[in-house]
Design an enzyme around this catalytic site. Structure first.
Site, short mmCIF file in Angstrom:
data_model
loop_
_atom_site.label_atom_id
_atom_site.label_comp_id
_atom_site.label_asym_id
_atom_site.label_seq_id
_atom_site.Cartn_x
_atom_site.Cartn_y
_atom_site.Cartn_z
N LYS A 60 45.58 -9.37 -32.59
CA LYS A 60 46.51 -10.51 -32.68
C LYS A 60 46.97 -10.63 -34.13
O LYS A 60 46.26 -11.14 -34.97
CB LYS A 60 45.86 -11.81 -32.22
CG LYS A 60 46.80 -13.02 -32.31
CD LYS A 60 46.11 -14.29 -31.85
CE LYS A 60 47.05 -15.50 -31.92
NZ LYS A 60 47.38 -15.90 -33.29
N SER A 95 42.73 -12.54 -34.48
CA SER A 95 43.41 -13.42 -35.44
C SER A 95 42.64 -13.51 -36.76
O SER A 95 42.50 -12.54 -37.47
CB SER A 95 43.63 -14.79 -34.79
OG SER A 95 44.44 -15.61 -35.58
N ASP A 133 39.69 -3.05 -45.74
CA ASP A 133 40.72 -2.47 -46.61
C ASP A 133 40.25 -2.31 -48.04
O ASP A 133 40.66 -1.38 -48.75
CB ASP A 133 41.98 -3.34 -46.58
CG ASP A 133 42.84 -3.08 -45.36
OD1 ASP A 133 42.51 -2.16 -44.59
OD2 ASP A 133 43.85 -3.79 -45.18
#
Length: 552
Positions: free
Chosen positions: A323, A298, A309
């Site tokens: 998740k 999460s 990223d």
């Protein structure tokens, strides 16, 4: 009862399929809801036994939610306090978890938090809870362990500022001990440890993402800078996540103001949102590594995946849980709360790391894990390929060594816990820096285990049991051969303790340090043995290797 049923069930959102209009869906849903209400009403009026309306409705609601996903939950009024504590980390009490001992049918304290009322009053790990303000807290006949533990917890917690007498039994110490404790507002930090783990290298362990986690990370970062930190490691292993907003703030410490972090997308527009950093960063240049494992989930994955990223951090360790779902909570009638999944989240590369498909389950009813072959490829800011659908894959995979089954079962056993508690209660230990588990200590430990009820049954014996049953059913004459094989496979506990001493001894040391010394010292001892941390430090010491990872 009918009004109660209707008010609770109408709280659920309506899901229309692509093949029907919303009006058609609502009409169909209303018919089914009316049918359910009619069934329950007839049972309530005519069934031979009187129904427990709360039990029936709670079970019906939980069955509905169980078939959606494990994160959608109904919280009845009596459990809302505990639910709110899970997001705020605050409650009125003494600051110590408790566990249940099935042999004694009593609750005992487990690792009182440093600086909290229990620890300050002298409560120790392993102390059995006998009385609170003179009231005996024995297990009642027919009482379930979970209900008993909840009853004991309710006696220990209460309004801040209230004082009570606590009577405990301390293993290894004669006579019961009476302590005086005053409850306080307990606020748990999600940053239980930070420190320098190598020259110039600071580490911040983030346990979860609750209120004020970002605040505590900021404080830790500033303190480490003052200690001379030039490289940083964020340890997110075992972190189940929590509040998205806290993850966004932590990402913002290392990225320019206005950086997009995560986008929430769902069916209902009011839940859709894009989060961007909205404060000045702490440091956009410091070399950064993030350690994750298969329990990082999460908000942990948002933090690690977003910084991956943007090629801002090197992610190391194991692939994360996966998740990619976000929940909201809504107040219901009668003080209950519904927490339900509203959106999926997408990190800057465009990927969603949700690994499990709860809508299309397998024949066994379990959610399907997205196979790697179906994962789509996305790209980081520097053009590095990353995958969706199966958690965050580290830039550098680092796996801890797996424990032998015997060592695993032994270290987690109640018998080892009992030894550690008695060991710490019956001797004066030296300062942390001077402590070491001696050979004599290990011999004492071995004898304690041999005198206890500990037993170990390897998997091979479980397989042999099944084979033995099959042989008996088939009436084969192989009893002597199976008996000989059983003798060969049955381990000698004494020999196993000797054979695995090099692994067991350091683990015992960690448990003793955790029980007898300060919390920070227990983390220091743990990180000194941490194989993945050692590999991470080796990577950070090699800037060329780091640069190669981030640019390839």
């Amino acid at each position: 009862m009918r009004t109660f049923i209707l008010s609770m069930l109408l709280s659920f959102p309506l899901f229309a399929s692509a093949q029907e209009t919303l009006t058609e869906h609502n009409q169909k849903f209303a018919r089914h809801l009316h049918l359910l209400n009619s069934v329950l009403n007839h049972l309530d009026v005519y069934y031979v036994d009187t129904l427990d309306s709360k039990k029936v409705i709670d079970e019906a609601i939980n069955y509905v939610l169980y078939n959606l996903d494990p994160y959608t939950q109904y919280i009845p009024e009596e459990e809302t306090g505990e639910f709110l504590e899970s997001t705020t980390g605050k409650y009125g009490g003494i600051g110590s978890p408790i566990n249940f001992d099935s042999k004694r049918n009593l609750c005992y304290f487990s690792y009182p938090y440093e600086g909290k009322p229990a620890a300050e009053a002298g409560v120790r790990t392993g102390d059995f809870i006998l009385q609170v303000d003179g009231e005996e807290l024995k297990m009642r006949e027919g009482e379930k362990p979970a209900d008993y533990s909840q009853r004991v917890t309710s006696k220990l917690r209460g309004e801040a500022g209230t004082t009570f007498k606590l009577l405990v039994e301390r293993p290894g110490v004669e006579g019961n001990i009476e302590l005086t404790l005053t409850r306080r507002v307990i606020e748990m930090s999600c940053v239980p440890y930070f420190g320098m783990v190598d020259e110039g290298v600071g580490l911040i362990y983030i346990e979860s993402f609750m209120e004020n986690t970002a605040r505590d990370v900021r404080r830790a970062f500033v303190a480490l800078k003052q200690m001379g930190m030039t490289h940083l490691i964020l340890d997110l292993r075992g972190n189940p996540g929590g509040l998205v907003s806290e993850a966004v703030d932590i990402v913002g410490f290392f990225m320019p103001n206005g950086t997009k972090v995560v986008t929430l997308k769902g069916k209902v527009a009011e839940f859709e949102q894009t989060y961007v950093t909205d404060d000045e960063p702490l440091d956009t240049k410091i070399p950064l590594a993030i350690i994750v494992d298969d329990s990082s989930a999460s908000a942990s994955e948002i933090t690690a995946g977003t910084l991956q990223d943007y090629d801002r951090a090197i992610v190391v360790g194991e692939r994360t849980y996966g998740k990619g779902l976000v929940q909201q909570s809504r107040d219901l009638s009668y003080g209950a709360i519904l927490k339900f999944t509203t959106t999926k989240y997408f990190i800057p590369s465009g990927r969603c790391i949700q690994a499990y498909d709860f809508k299309n389950r397998g024949e066994d009813g379990r959610p399907k894990h997205l196979p790697d072959s179906l994962a789509k490829t996305f790209y980081t800011k520097a053009g590095r390929p990353v995958k969706d659908g199966g958690g965050v894959t580290p830039d550098s995979v680092m796996m801890p060594s797996k424990l032998h089954d015997f060592v695993y079962d032994l270290i987690l056993s109640r018998e080892v816990h009992d030894f550690i508690v008695r060991y710490c209660n019956t001797r004066t230990l030296p300062p942390f820096e001077a402590y070491a588990l001696s050979d004599a200590d290990y011999v004492e430990f071995k004898q304690f285990i041999l005198d206890s009820s500990f037993s170990y049954k390897p998997r091979s014996l479980h397989v042999l049991d099944a084979l033995d049953e099959a042989v008996k059913k088939e009436e084969l004459n192989a009893a002597s051969e199976l008996q000989a094989l059983r003798a060969l496979l049955t381990p000698n506990v004494a020999d196993e303790i000797d054979r695995h001493k090099d692994v067991i001894s350091p683990l015992l040391t960690l448990l003793i340090v955790r029980t007898a010394y300060a919390e920070a010292q227990s983390y220091e001892a743990k990180y000194k043995q941490d194989e993945v941390l050692k590999q991470t430090l080796n990577l950070l010491r090699n800037p060329e290797a780091c640069e190669e990872i981030l640019k390839k």
